[in-house]
Design an enzyme around this catalytic site. Structure first.
Site, PDB file in Angstrom:
ATOM      1  N   THR A   1       0.878  -1.180   0.000  1.00 25.69           N
ATOM      2  CA  THR A   1       0.000   0.000   0.000  1.00 25.69           C
ATOM      3  C   THR A   1       0.908   1.220   0.000  1.00 25.69           C
ATOM      4  O   THR A   1       1.657   1.452   0.950  1.00 25.69           O
ATOM      5  CB  THR A   1      -0.908   0.020   1.243  1.00 25.69           C
ATOM      6  OG1 THR A   1      -1.626  -1.211   1.306  1.00 25.69           O
ATOM      7  CG2 THR A   1      -1.886   1.179   1.170  1.00 25.69           C
TER       8      THR A   1
ATOM      9  N   LYS B   1      -7.364   1.522  -3.078  1.00 25.65           N
ATOM     10  CA  LYS B   1      -6.956   1.077  -1.735  1.00 25.65           C
ATOM     11  C   LYS B   1      -7.143   2.217  -0.718  1.00 25.65           C
ATOM     12  O   LYS B   1      -7.522   1.992   0.433  1.00 25.65           O
ATOM     13  CB  LYS B   1      -5.502   0.599  -1.779  1.00 25.65           C
ATOM     14  CG  LYS B   1      -4.892   0.267  -0.435  1.00 25.65           C
ATOM     15  CD  LYS B   1      -5.456  -0.999   0.225  1.00 25.65           C
ATOM     16  CE  LYS B   1      -4.885  -1.179   1.624  1.00 25.65           C
ATOM     17  NZ  LYS B   1      -5.270  -2.400   2.277  1.00 25.65           N
TER      18      LYS B   1
ATOM     19  N   LYS C   1       0.455   5.265   8.065  1.00 32.15           N
ATOM     20  CA  LYS C   1       1.004   5.604   6.744  1.00 32.15           C
ATOM     21  C   LYS C   1      -0.123   5.737   5.710  1.00 32.15           C
ATOM     22  O   LYS C   1      -0.186   6.700   4.962  1.00 32.15           O
ATOM     23  CB  LYS C   1       1.994   4.495   6.334  1.00 32.15           C
ATOM     24  CG  LYS C   1       2.494   4.523   4.931  1.00 32.15           C
ATOM     25  CD  LYS C   1       2.175   3.301   4.087  1.00 32.15           C
ATOM     26  CE  LYS C   1       2.024   1.953   4.636  1.00 32.15           C
ATOM     27  NZ  LYS C   1       1.437   0.943   3.788  1.00 32.15           N
TER      28      LYS C   1
END
Ligand code: NAP
Length: 293
Positions: free
Chosen positions: A95, A170, A238
């Site tokens: 990701t 995502k 993150k």
């Protein structure tokens, strides 16, 4: 098919194992070599650098931690591009930032190398059980070539558009998870304060309108005081930072997601709990409570 895999942590090791089980020839590399031991015992070969992995492979998956790790494994001297040729297909499942996915795809295209971004959802359990959702960005031709591989590790795979589109999908996923994780945490805090049996509450809510993946998968772990990752809180922070940076670029103000990010910043940056799973957010509330007493 000859497959390479760089990054065999929680997710990568399980995904790579499923590809090995499907009968593919597998070459692996990970920063900490010991995390490839089970795969090597099961029949994979170790290579000393990402470059050497690519030299042995037709398709190479990467599943590292942060965007900087992705940059390193693709662009360093012993990295993935150094070993690639026009037959290689590269797939980054980390990701990461949509802009980095675009940069990698453009660099690849300038050398005739096909690149896809393909982050996943479904957690450690989805990776083990081959029930992930794969969100892909990149060219249709490369996608069609590797779709049978995605089908070995997932229950749903979708091509969303050009390079970076998988990472954007995502981010949409993580915006939803921000809501379900904070919702789960505060539901359990409320349940406890109200003197209800949390097992009964989780059981009842699982059958109603509040049902969701975080509740089913992380609720029981919290009740067992199990904060092992799963999904590292530092990785989720993150993701929330990337999602909010991207939203900002689009002129969107996602205030609920921004609040979730602030809560995970307290967990990771203030209380140093980034190596716990995302379900450990509840520990942040108890620390704040104690400090306020
Ligand atoms: P992880 O266990 O930390 O795995 C990452 C692996 O990549 C580690 O083994 C790490 O090596 C390796 N690595 C990092 N930089 C490297 C480099 N430069 N060269 C070689 N290897 C390198 O994390 P994870 O849970 O598998 O997550 C991986 C990615 O998937 C993250 O971006 C995460 O956000 C995403 N993701 C996770 C989940 C989940 O539920 N866990 C679900 C969906 C997506 P070391 O062993 O030396 O640290």
């Amino acid at each position: 098919m000859k497959i390479g895999f760089v990054g065999t942590g929680v997710m990568g090791a399980a995904i790579a194992q499923n590809l090995l089980d499907a009968g593919h020839e597998l070459t692996v590399f990970n920063r900490t070599k010991s995390k490839t031991a089970a795969l090597v015992t099961a029949g994979a070969s170790w290579a000393d650098t990402p470059k050497k992995v690519v030299e042995q492979s037709e398709v190479v998956f990467t599943m590292v931690g942060f965007p900087n790790d992705v940059k390193q494994v693709y662009f360093e001297d012993d990295g993935i591009f150094a070993g690639s040729n026009e037959q290689t297909i590269l797939i980054d499942m980390t990701t990461s930032k949509p802009s980095l996915a675009q940069k990698i795809a453009e660099y690849g295209a300038s050398r005739g190398i096909k690149v896809l971004d393909a982050p996943v959802s479904g957690g450690d359990i989805g990776a083990k059980n081959a029930t992930l959702t794969v969100m892909v960005g990149g060219q249709e031709t490369a996608y069609q070539q590797v779709k049978p591989l995605f089908e070995k590790i997932s229950k749903k795979v979708t091509l969303f558009g050009p390079a970076g589109a998988g990472q954007h999908a995502k981010m949409a996923n993580q915006i939803m998870i921000a809501g379900t994780m904070t919702g789960l945490t505060e539901t359990l805090l409320y349940t406890k304060a109200a003197g209800l049996d949390p097992h009964k509450v989780l059981d009842a809510l699982s059958a109603g309108g509040a049902q969701n993946w975080s509740l089913s998968n992380y609720g029981p772990r919290i009740l067992d005081d199990d904060y092992t990752p799963g999904f590292f809180a530092r990785h989720f922070l993150k993701d929330l930072r990337i999602a909010l940076q991207e939203a900002d670029k689009m002129g969107l103000d996602l205030s609920a997601t921004a609040n979730a990010k602030r809560l995970y910043e307290v967990m990771v940056d203030v209380y140093d709990l980034g190596d716990q799973g995302t379900q450990g957010l509840i520990n942040t509330y108890s620390k704040v409570d104690k400090e306020n007493k």
